[in-house]
Design an enzyme around this catalytic site. Structure first.
Site, PDB file in Angstrom:
ATOM      1  N   GLU A  60      -8.569  -0.916  -0.434  1.00  0.00           N
ATOM      2  CA  GLU A  60      -8.558  -2.296   0.069  1.00  0.00           C
ATOM      3  C   GLU A  60      -9.844  -2.658   0.801  1.00  0.00           C
ATOM      4  O   GLU A  60     -10.345  -3.774   0.678  1.00  0.00           O
ATOM      5  CB  GLU A  60      -7.352  -2.521   0.989  1.00  0.00           C
ATOM      6  CG  GLU A  60      -6.009  -2.622   0.271  1.00  0.00           C
ATOM      7  CD  GLU A  60      -5.448  -1.280  -0.185  1.00  0.00           C
ATOM      8  OE1 GLU A  60      -6.017  -0.232   0.202  1.00  0.00           O
ATOM      9  OE2 GLU A  60      -4.444  -1.280  -0.920  1.00  0.00           O
ATOM     10  N   GLN A  82      -1.845  -6.056  -2.801  1.00  0.00           N
ATOM     11  CA  GLN A  82      -0.601  -5.898  -3.572  1.00  0.00           C
ATOM     12  C   GLN A  82       0.607  -6.252  -2.704  1.00  0.00           C
ATOM     13  O   GLN A  82       1.490  -6.985  -3.122  1.00  0.00           O
ATOM     14  CB  GLN A  82      -0.507  -4.477  -4.087  1.00  0.00           C
ATOM     15  CG  GLN A  82       0.553  -4.322  -5.135  1.00  0.00           C
ATOM     16  CD  GLN A  82       0.282  -3.096  -5.989  1.00  0.00           C
ATOM     17  OE1 GLN A  82       0.515  -1.979  -5.524  1.00  0.00           O
ATOM     18  NE2 GLN A  82      -0.224  -3.295  -7.179  1.00  0.00           N
ATOM     19  N   PHE A  83       0.597  -5.735  -1.519  1.00  0.00           N
ATOM     20  CA  PHE A  83       1.530  -6.150  -0.475  1.00  0.00           C
ATOM     21  C   PHE A  83       0.677  -6.445   0.752  1.00  0.00           C
ATOM     22  O   PHE A  83      -0.284  -5.720   1.016  1.00  0.00           O
ATOM     23  CB  PHE A  83       2.540  -5.035  -0.145  1.00  0.00           C
ATOM     24  CG  PHE A  83       3.641  -4.901  -1.164  1.00  0.00           C
ATOM     25  CD1 PHE A  83       4.891  -5.466  -0.944  1.00  0.00           C
ATOM     26  CD2 PHE A  83       3.418  -4.217  -2.349  1.00  0.00           C
ATOM     27  CE1 PHE A  83       5.898  -5.350  -1.886  1.00  0.00           C
ATOM     28  CE2 PHE A  83       4.423  -4.104  -3.304  1.00  0.00           C
ATOM     29  CZ  PHE A  83       5.669  -4.670  -3.065  1.00  0.00           C
ATOM     30  N   ASP A  85       1.013  -5.846   3.642  1.00  0.00           N
ATOM     31  CA  ASP A  85       0.958  -4.709   4.572  1.00  0.00           C
ATOM     32  C   ASP A  85      -0.333  -3.889   4.416  1.00  0.00           C
ATOM     33  O   ASP A  85      -0.838  -3.327   5.378  1.00  0.00           O
ATOM     34  CB  ASP A  85       2.164  -3.800   4.343  1.00  0.00           C
ATOM     35  CG  ASP A  85       3.464  -4.573   4.318  1.00  0.00           C
ATOM     36  OD1 ASP A  85       4.269  -4.384   5.242  1.00  0.00           O
ATOM     37  OD2 ASP A  85       3.661  -5.397   3.386  1.00  0.00           O
ATOM     38  N   PHE A  86      -0.850  -3.829   3.187  1.00  0.00           N
ATOM     39  CA  PHE A  86      -2.031  -2.992   2.933  1.00  0.00           C
ATOM     40  C   PHE A  86      -3.318  -3.631   3.439  1.00  0.00           C
ATOM     41  O   PHE A  86      -4.379  -3.019   3.406  1.00  0.00           O
ATOM     42  CB  PHE A  86      -2.146  -2.678   1.433  1.00  0.00           C
ATOM     43  CG  PHE A  86      -0.925  -2.009   0.866  1.00  0.00           C
ATOM     44  CD1 PHE A  86      -0.225  -1.078   1.621  1.00  0.00           C
ATOM     45  CD2 PHE A  86      -0.455  -2.311  -0.404  1.00  0.00           C
ATOM     46  CE1 PHE A  86       0.924  -0.462   1.122  1.00  0.00           C
ATOM     47  CE2 PHE A  86       0.693  -1.702  -0.915  1.00  0.00           C
ATOM     48  CZ  PHE A  86       1.379  -0.777  -0.146  1.00  0.00           C
ATOM     49  N   HIS A 127       6.396  -2.727   3.353  1.00  0.00           N
ATOM     50  CA  HIS A 127       6.381  -3.720   2.269  1.00  0.00           C
ATOM     51  C   HIS A 127       7.050  -5.025   2.699  1.00  0.00           C
ATOM     52  O   HIS A 127       7.509  -5.779   1.867  1.00  0.00           O
ATOM     53  CB  HIS A 127       7.085  -3.172   1.021  1.00  0.00           C
ATOM     54  CG  HIS A 127       6.373  -2.020   0.391  1.00  0.00           C
ATOM     55  ND1 HIS A 127       6.437  -0.755   0.892  1.00  0.00           N
ATOM     56  CD2 HIS A 127       5.568  -1.960  -0.701  1.00  0.00           C
ATOM     57  CE1 HIS A 127       5.708   0.059   0.139  1.00  0.00           C
ATOM     58  NE2 HIS A 127       5.168  -0.645  -0.827  1.00  0.00           N
TER      59      HIS A 127
END
Lengths: 324, 325
Positions: A60, A82-83, A85-86, A127
């Site tokens: 990321e 992607q989520f 959270d990342f 997530h």
């Protein structure tokens, strides 16, 4: 006008912007051949090719940094986390590079970071998070969070055309659950402008994202009890539309702030502080926050259900406030 | 050695010496308490940034780091503006919003340097990605120190650039110490260039105290990248002769090590090379030195007499497109 869902709105905005402007490109994990974890970019790889829809390594910080660099030489990259959270892995690039480029050395950084966020999907602690609070205290960033398909499309287009780094918070729970009319022709929803999602006179509910729908549900319940709610959908979280906030406070004199993000140091704390500082004489009661408790997002269904604010929580808060 | 024009050799000598003398002036002003904040210099390692920047073309990009004064100057950012930045003046590169070596100016193809080391590696790779997508024959030079090669951004950028064969050359100014931490406590590999192997990237080790070596290796790697060959990693072995910054006496560096490297000073080396090969006469070097002194005097004068920004200026420029209130 045609009816599309929230996910289709995001997809249409991306697609149309890529057709309109050759400098728009997409970077992220599994966005290409696979079409994205949530299928937002399905078909893009075939249409635009591997150099405009880039499957990246799992990195990321690396691909966010690359988006920043590409933007400095004329591209308008859209990064997909992607989520959401990342996004923590890209924190440094966003906070220290993207957010400060223009201030420190005059370089505009037109990137968009799409952040699929929020809970109610049994995703657990990694997530389901709301990430807007992580970045709310960072001058130089813009943060938007649409609640409707109309705004999802218009705000994404505005974000892509904006010259500053924008974190675009798209609520995963809404993807295929809501549908609303969207114009056939090109339009944008301006960054920095809230909307009145529902007119009312007794209490203002200030919120954003998926909670707008929860607030509407609560307002319907309160209507039966002869309490009229005005719902403000912020749409942009950073910078806040203070004018819209103050206008509704001056109208109803009672405010409940609702968000799915945890309570301490959240967006609601700032809104409450702003109202206290600039609208104190208009208040007929305390500003009440309805927010998630200060815990990581729990997994098990009954626990997650309790974690995420519900219409009944908003109803209780409003009733308490009305009694003042 | 590569066939390098006499003028180019003299230019490189000029930039080496200007970088050294300019940073010495900054150091002197620092010790007099006349500059704001700290002072970080490239003392002893000047040949790295002079070499890689001199080999770039006008439309290329330098994604530099803080010991790259030579690159800032070669790209065309004037010593006047840099000195004004050191003094926190409105005429500085950032108008007073940034200090010292945090130099960035897109008009000269220089990306601003974030203190978080190796942050400019992925950012540089992104610019290279744009060049590749648009089919432009431009390249990016990204640089960091030995310390920066342990950060995640270094590895993420190296990997991404190699996978996508991006037109970027990654330089490492291996000056032996990350602040006070010696190489053997930073990594277990023998050469930093070994790290490139993990990414399937061509790599090279050069004498970082020899500007011609750095320039030659850079030029070759740029051509390779320009022609679609992808990235190269170039480790420039050198030695930081001052502390991490000028407040640091660098007592942790063994004196013998410094003495050994002092004999390999990049500027003295270049001078000897030019003289011994009869490329230049002493008078010519003297006149270059005079020109340099004048330029630095003028830069100091310019910076000293420039106005400070006003406190209100600090509220401007947070956004490129401010949101209407």
């Amino acid at each position: 006008m045609k009816e599309i869902n929230y996910l289709e709105a995001i997809k249409e905005a991306l697609y149309e912007e890529m057709v309109r402007d050759q400098s728009v490109l997409i970077l992220g994990e599994d966005v290409g051949v696979y079409g994205g974890a949530f299928r937002v970019t399905e078909g893009f790889y075939e249409k635009f090719g591997e150099w405009r829809v880039l499957d990246t390594p799992l990195s990321e910080s690396g691909f966010t940094g690359a988006a920043i660099g590409a933007s400095l030489v004329g591209m308008r990259p859209v990064v997909e986390m992607q989520f959401a959270d990342f996004i923590s892995c890209a924190f440094d690039q966003l906070v220290n590079v993207a957010a400060k480029n223009h201030y420190r050395w005059g370089a505009a950084t037109p990137i968009v970071v799409r952040a699929p966020y929020g809970g109610n999907i049994h995703g657990g602690a990694f997530h389901s998070q709301c990430i807007e609070g992580f970045f709310f205290n960072v001058p130089g960033l813009k943060i938007v969070a649409p609640s409707t398909a109309y705004d999802a499309k218009g705000l994404l287009k505005a974000s892509i055309r904006d010259n500053d780094p924008v974190i675009y918070c798209e609520h995963k729970y809404l993807y295929r659950r809501i549908k609303d009319p969207v114009p056939e022709e090109d339009y944008v929803v301006p960054i920095g402008k809230a909307r009145v999602a529902m007119e009312g006179r007794d209490v203002s509910v200030i919120t954003y994202g998926a909670m707008v729908h929860t607030a509407i549900e609560a307002a319907q319940m309160l209507k039966d009890k002869k309490i009229s709610c005005e719902i403000i959908d912020l749409r942009t979280i950073l910078p806040l539309d203070k004018k819209s906030i103050f206008t509704t406070v001056q109208k109803t004199n009672k405010v409940v702030v609702v968000h799915e993000q945890t309570k301490t140091g959240g967006v609601g704390a700032e809104i409450s502080a702003l109202i206290n500082e600039y609208c104190f004489e208009y208040l007929d009661g305390p500003v009440i926050r309805v927010a998630a408790p200060d815990t990581p997002v729990p997994f098990s269904a009954p626990m997650e259900e309790a974690f995420i604010p519900k219409a009944s929580d908003i109803v209780s808060a409003v009733e308490k406030l009305v009694r003042y | 050695m590569m066939d390098i024009q006499r003028d180019d050799l003299l230019q490189m000598y000029y930039y080496l010496k200007l970088t050294r003398k300019f940073e010495e002036r900054i150091t002197s002003l620092y010790h007099q308490g006349r500059i704001l904040g700290g002072a970080w210099t490239s003392n002893g390692t000047e040949a790295v940034s002079v070499g890689y920047a001199f080999a770039l073309e006008k439309n290329d990009i330098a994604a530099s780091y803080f010991r790259d004064m030579g690159a800032f100057i070669i790209r065309g950012i004037s010593v006047k503006r840099i000195m004004a930045q050191y003094l926190g003046k409105k005429t500085g590169v950032s108008g007073g919003k940034e200090g010292n070596v945090h130099i960035g100016d897109l008009n000269y193809g220089v990306f601003g340097f974030p203190s978080h080391l190796a942050d400019n590696y992925p950012v540089g790779a992104g610019a290279a990605l744009a060049f590749k997508i648009r089919g432009e024959k431009r390249v990016v030079a990204a640089c960091t120190g030995d310390g920066g090669t342990s950060r995640g951004d270094f590895h993420e950028a190296m990997n991404f650039a190699s996978v996508r064969k991006l037109p970027i050359v990654f330089f490492c100014n291996n000056n032996q110490y990350a602040y006070s931490t010696p190489l053997h406590l930073q990594m277990a590999v023998k050469n930093i260039a070994d790290r490139a192997l993990a990414y399937g990237m061509p790599n090279k080790i050069v004498d970082g105290n020899n500007v011609v070596d750095v320039y030659t290796a850079a030029k070759e790697a740029y051509e390779f990248a320009r022609n679609g060959g992808g990235p190269t990693f170039i480790e420039c072995k050198t030695m930081r002769m001052h502390g991490h910054s000028e407040h640091d006496s660098a007592k942790y560096v063994p004196r013998e090590l410094l003495e050994e490297w002092r004999k390999k000073d990049p500027i003295t080396n270049m001078e000897t090379y030019l003289r011994e090969n009869n490329i230049v006469k002493k008078e010519e070097l003297d006149s270059i030195d005079t020109r340099i002194k004048n330029e630095i005097d003028e830069a100091e004068e310019f910076a000293e007499t420039s106005p400070y920004p006003s406190p209100e200026d600090a509220l401007e420029d947070v956004y490129a497109t401010p949101v209407e209130e």
